[in-house]
Write a protein that holds these residues in place. Sequence first.
Motif, PDB file in Angstrom:
ATOM      1  N   HIS A   1      11.320   3.152 -12.488  1.00 52.98           N
ATOM      2  CA  HIS A   1      10.009   2.852 -11.906  1.00 52.98           C
ATOM      3  C   HIS A   1       9.651   1.380 -12.098  1.00 52.98           C
ATOM      4  N   GLY A   2       9.946   0.859 -13.293  1.00 48.94           N
ATOM      5  CA  GLY A   2       9.638  -0.539 -13.569  1.00 48.94           C
ATOM      6  C   GLY A   2      10.444  -1.477 -12.670  1.00 48.94           C
TER       7      GLY A   2
ATOM      8  N   HIS B   1       0.808  -1.216   0.000  1.00 49.52           N
ATOM      9  CA  HIS B   1       0.000   0.000   0.000  1.00 49.52           C
ATOM     10  C   HIS B   1       0.842   1.268   0.000  1.00 49.52           C
ATOM     11  N   ASP B   2       1.750   1.368   0.974  1.00 49.52           N
ATOM     12  CA  ASP B   2       2.465   2.632   1.173  1.00 49.52           C
ATOM     13  C   ASP B   2       3.547   2.866   0.127  1.00 49.52           C
ATOM     14  N   LEU B   3       4.073   1.797  -0.512  1.00 51.53           N
ATOM     15  CA  LEU B   3       5.095   2.008  -1.543  1.00 51.53           C
ATOM     16  C   LEU B   3       4.494   2.012  -2.940  1.00 51.53           C
ATOM     17  N   ARG B   4       3.505   1.179  -3.162  1.00 53.14           N
ATOM     18  CA  ARG B   4       2.919   1.141  -4.496  1.00 53.14           C
ATOM     19  C   ARG B   4       2.186   2.435  -4.835  1.00 53.14           C
ATOM     20  N   ASN B   5       1.482   2.956  -3.850  1.00 54.27           N
ATOM     21  CA  ASN B   5       0.722   4.186  -4.148  1.00 54.27           C
ATOM     22  C   ASN B   5       1.630   5.331  -4.578  1.00 54.27           C
ATOM     23  N   PRO B   6       2.702   5.643  -3.807  1.00 64.44           N
ATOM     24  CA  PRO B   6       3.593   6.727  -4.286  1.00 64.44           C
ATOM     25  C   PRO B   6       4.237   6.387  -5.626  1.00 64.44           C
ATOM     26  N   LEU B   7       4.539   5.109  -5.848  1.00 64.15           N
ATOM     27  CA  LEU B   7       5.141   4.736  -7.126  1.00 64.15           C
ATOM     28  C   LEU B   7       4.160   4.940  -8.270  1.00 64.15           C
ATOM     29  N   ASN B   8       2.911   4.582  -8.032  1.00 63.21           N
ATOM     30  CA  ASN B   8       1.901   4.806  -9.067  1.00 63.21           C
ATOM     31  C   ASN B   8       1.723   6.307  -9.351  1.00 63.21           C
ATOM     32  N   VAL B   9       1.758   7.105  -8.266  1.00 63.69           N
ATOM     33  CA  VAL B   9       1.653   8.576  -8.453  1.00 63.69           C
ATOM     34  C   VAL B   9       2.829   9.086  -9.280  1.00 63.69           C
ATOM     35  N   ALA B  10       4.044   8.585  -8.916  1.00 60.98           N
ATOM     36  CA  ALA B  10       5.230   9.021  -9.655  1.00 60.98           C
ATOM     37  C   ALA B  10       5.137   8.595 -11.116  1.00 60.98           C
ATOM     38  N   GLN B  11       4.624   7.405 -11.369  1.00 58.63           N
ATOM     39  CA  GLN B  11       4.487   6.938 -12.739  1.00 58.63           C
ATOM     40  C   GLN B  11       3.487   7.797 -13.505  1.00 58.63           C
ATOM     41  N   GLY B  12       2.405   8.204 -12.820  1.00 57.92           N
ATOM     42  CA  GLY B  12       1.411   9.085 -13.475  1.00 57.92           C
ATOM     43  C   GLY B  12       2.017  10.428 -13.843  1.00 57.92           C
ATOM     44  N   TYR B  13       2.772  11.014 -12.887  1.00 58.90           N
ATOM     45  CA  TYR B  13       3.422  12.302 -13.184  1.00 58.90           C
ATOM     46  C   TYR B  13       4.428  12.161 -14.333  1.00 58.90           C
ATOM     47  N   LEU B  14       5.115  11.022 -14.377  1.00 56.15           N
ATOM     48  CA  LEU B  14       6.098  10.817 -15.446  1.00 56.15           C
ATOM     49  C   LEU B  14       5.403  10.775 -16.807  1.00 56.15           C
ATOM     50  N   GLU B  15       4.258  10.084 -16.849  1.00 58.01           N
ATOM     51  CA  GLU B  15       3.528  10.025 -18.122  1.00 58.01           C
ATOM     52  C   GLU B  15       3.026  11.408 -18.535  1.00 58.01           C
ATOM     53  N   ALA B  16       2.584  12.175 -17.523  1.00 52.78           N
ATOM     54  CA  ALA B  16       2.109  13.538 -17.843  1.00 52.78           C
ATOM     55  C   ALA B  16       3.268  14.412 -18.319  1.00 52.78           C
TER      56      ALA B  16
END
Length: 706
Positions: A517-518, A485-500
């Motif tokens: 990230h991968g 929970h606590d690591l995947r969520n920030p990683l998913n956020v970081a991945q979203g910002y990277l795509e943006a």
Amino acid sequence: MAWQYTTQLVPYIGVLLLAMVVSAALAIYTVVVRSDAMDDPSVSAFVGLNAGCAIWSGAYALQILSVDLPAKRFWLSIAFVASILVVVSLFAFAVAYSDHERWLTRRTLLAVTVVPVAGFVLHATQYRNLYERPLDTTVVDGIVVLDRTLGLAATVTLLFMYGLVVVAAGFLLKTVYESHRVYRLQSVAVLIAILVPFVPNIVWALDLGPMGNLDLTPVAFTVSGIVFAVAIYRHHLLDIAPVARTAIVEDMRDGFLVIDDTDRIRDANAAVRGMRGTDSFVGRDVTAIFPDIAPIVRDGASTHQTEIIVDGDDGRRFFDVQVQQLSSADEIRLLLLRDVTEQHAVEQRYQSFIENASDLITMVDEDGIIRYQSPSCTTVLGFTPSELEGRSAFELVHPDDRAALLEQFRSGLDAEIAVDRAEYRLRTADGEWRDVETIGSNLLEDPFVEGVVLNTRDITDRKQREREIRRSNEQLERFADVVSHDLRNPLNVAQGYLEAASDDVDCAYHEDIELAHGRMAAIIEDMLRLAREGQPIDDTELVDLPRVVDRAWANVDTDGATRSVASDRSIVADEDRLVRLLENLFRNAVEHGSTSPRSQTPEDAVEHGDETVHVRVGTTPNGFFVEDDGPGIPADERKRVLEYGETSSPSGTGFGLAIVDEIAEGHGWTIRITESADGGARFEFDTAGTSRPPTATRDPTAVDDA
């Protein structure tokens, strides 16, 4: 009826009367003292023998004292009947005494009696004077005696009766030869007693007797009676019958002792003599030879059994002693010494096992009262055995566990053998609580136990480790939740910002960030697997190996690699975890694939290039294997590759093979890493104890390329 008294006759008549008294006394003594043994052929024959001697002596004395011919004929006939009784009884006694009483049948007794009886009939009837010429009287040296001339029938009768005496003597000589010590003395005494009268009777038969051929046979009965009396008193003639010991007694392995009322040894077989290495036993006090026997032979009991220790040339031996009374007067006792050294050693061994065992061995009765407690209770609980014996076994049980344990114990009393396993807590002498595990055996019906045997083991350390493992697992679960929970969520956020950012800003580092990230996502995924795959596996089933290989291969990015399955034998495993184990092995093979297409056909090499690898899965007698034709694993690195974080690939996480190790350990398997036939890595899994016999087996050399 007229009588004659002369100074010449007085000594002779006195001896005859003495012989009558001695013989009659022996007969009466035997009937009174050995009334319980009158069914014994040797005892009853002994009575008949002495009764006949008494009658013969008395009747012959009266025949000598009488003057009238009719009186002399009457007493002569009585003496004749007595002589028949003496000879037949002597024969029966010798046969029974020498342990051949099975020969004393009615037919045998009739055969030995018919000739003497026929002779008596001829004597009494004077039939044609076949037995003797008509009797008359004559005077010799002033004494009126019978004038007898014996005929052919008398000769036949006498020879037949002498033959019976010789046969009886033969039996007794055989007894003398075969008997041992006190029995030999008895046999010699009996032989003397019957041969002493035999000689004067032959003298009379040859008409060589004094004073008109007086018969001295009855006189000799005095000597016979005295010899019999000595044999009875000194050698217990009537107490042990028959006295002829067989080779079985002499050669028997158990000790054999005969002692009298003074505790002196009357006989001992070879086994007893071998205990002390001497033959000089007879006549010595048994307690001087075997001091430990003293309480046994002097306690006054008719039968007794106990154990003694004998230190001999071959070391210390243990003997079980049984005492049996052999005479009605309790004068003769038989001691049997049975060697129980080996049995004692086994008992001592098991007793040593119990007394030195770390487990608690407890025997309780049906009420739960402790009847025996092994010494290990001092080490485990701090109590001495005497402090626990006599108390309830449930006193020391934790109050929270007591009711359930008591109910389980009562239910176990109805079981034939076993009582269920139970885990509970016991209080020590210091007031602490120890975790224990008990297995009980219901032996209440066993006459040697008559109780319930409880084997209790201290499992406090094991329970502590189990609690620590549970805490570690709980911490691992919480860690997995944090990672998830606590690591995947920030990683998913970081991945979203990277795509943006990739859409708005053209940056050369976007691809590197995405790769990072991968890699982080892969690490998180492997950590979650590692946290959950190491748990013990209880739910297993028969899994089709080709099918799980297909499942695992489909979940891996094989990048053109190939596989084959060399066996369709099933494996006992948790299918989902076996799939994940194969996935990690396949992924490891692909990531570390060889640049040399050693296992590829030319067509494969053209299609897939030089970077492809071939993976082969098959079974072994004890499990299965997974191997490839890649570069392999150096021998000095094979132990480390299963550790966390170990990887030689820049893109690897180092958790793949660690997960394989955890899944194998959860199944109870062992892993062996070796080199394949193509020089690549080979992982062998030993599943002994979980795999089943193959239901179908393919050719192990067959290869099915995907």
